[in-house]
Design an enzyme around this catalytic site. Structure first.
Site, PDB file in Angstrom:
ATOM      1  N   CYS A  30     -84.201  79.826 -22.027  1.00  0.00           N
ATOM      2  CA  CYS A  30     -83.712  80.020 -23.399  1.00  0.00           C
ATOM      3  C   CYS A  30     -83.269  78.685 -24.010  1.00  0.00           C
ATOM      4  CB  CYS A  30     -82.560  81.020 -23.341  1.00  0.00           C
ATOM      5  SG  CYS A  30     -81.546  81.119 -24.816  1.00  0.00           S
ATOM      6  N   CYS A  33     -79.725  78.621 -25.317  1.00  0.00           N
ATOM      7  CA  CYS A  33     -78.799  78.635 -24.176  1.00  0.00           C
ATOM      8  C   CYS A  33     -78.612  77.218 -23.637  1.00  0.00           C
ATOM      9  CB  CYS A  33     -79.326  79.531 -23.051  1.00  0.00           C
ATOM     10  SG  CYS A  33     -79.506  81.272 -23.492  1.00  0.00           S
TER      11      CYS A  33
END
Length: 129
Positions: A30, A33
């Site tokens: 991600c 992230c």
């Protein structure tokens, strides 16, 4: 304090045994992230944030825990105070917004919240009679 990896085995005990727990639900693939990780790690090192547990849950390694927490988007930040979920929001936060969330959680008066939880539990209990 450094961040702590949480698992299905350690999550509940960590939340219940600590006054304030922040949890970052993330995954290695991600992009947002990866963008949020250094901001979160830096906040865990801030002098004013000692005593707060900064937990991380890898949603790939802990899919059941992510499912139980109703994680539908990552990163998702959750904040618990005195064992109660008081904040949950998907998306990477900038440092200033993360620190604002931390300050608000620290300042939160849990008495009215716990009273409301008890009232709802009592009402639920009486409706099942």
């Amino acid at each position: 304090m450094a961040t702590t990896d949480l698992s299905a085995q350690t999550f509940e005990r960590t939340v219940l045994d600590n006054d304030i727990v922040l949890v970052d639900f993330w995954a290695a693939w991600c992009g947002p992230c990866r963008q949020f990780a250094p901001v979160y790690d830096a906040a865990s090192q801030e002098a004013g944030n000692e005593g707060i547990v900064f937990g991380k849950v890898d949603t790939e390694a802990e899919p059941a825990l992510a499912g139980a927490a109703n994680i539908t988007s990552i990163p998702t930040l959750m904040a618990f105070k005195e064992g109660v979920l008081v904040f949950s929001q998907p998306g990477a936060l900038p440092q200033s917004a993360l620190q604002s969330v931390i300050e608000q959680v620290k300042a939160l008066d849990m008495e009215p919240i716990k009273a409301e939880i008890a009232k709802e539990a009592a009402a639920e209990g009486s409706s099942q009679d």
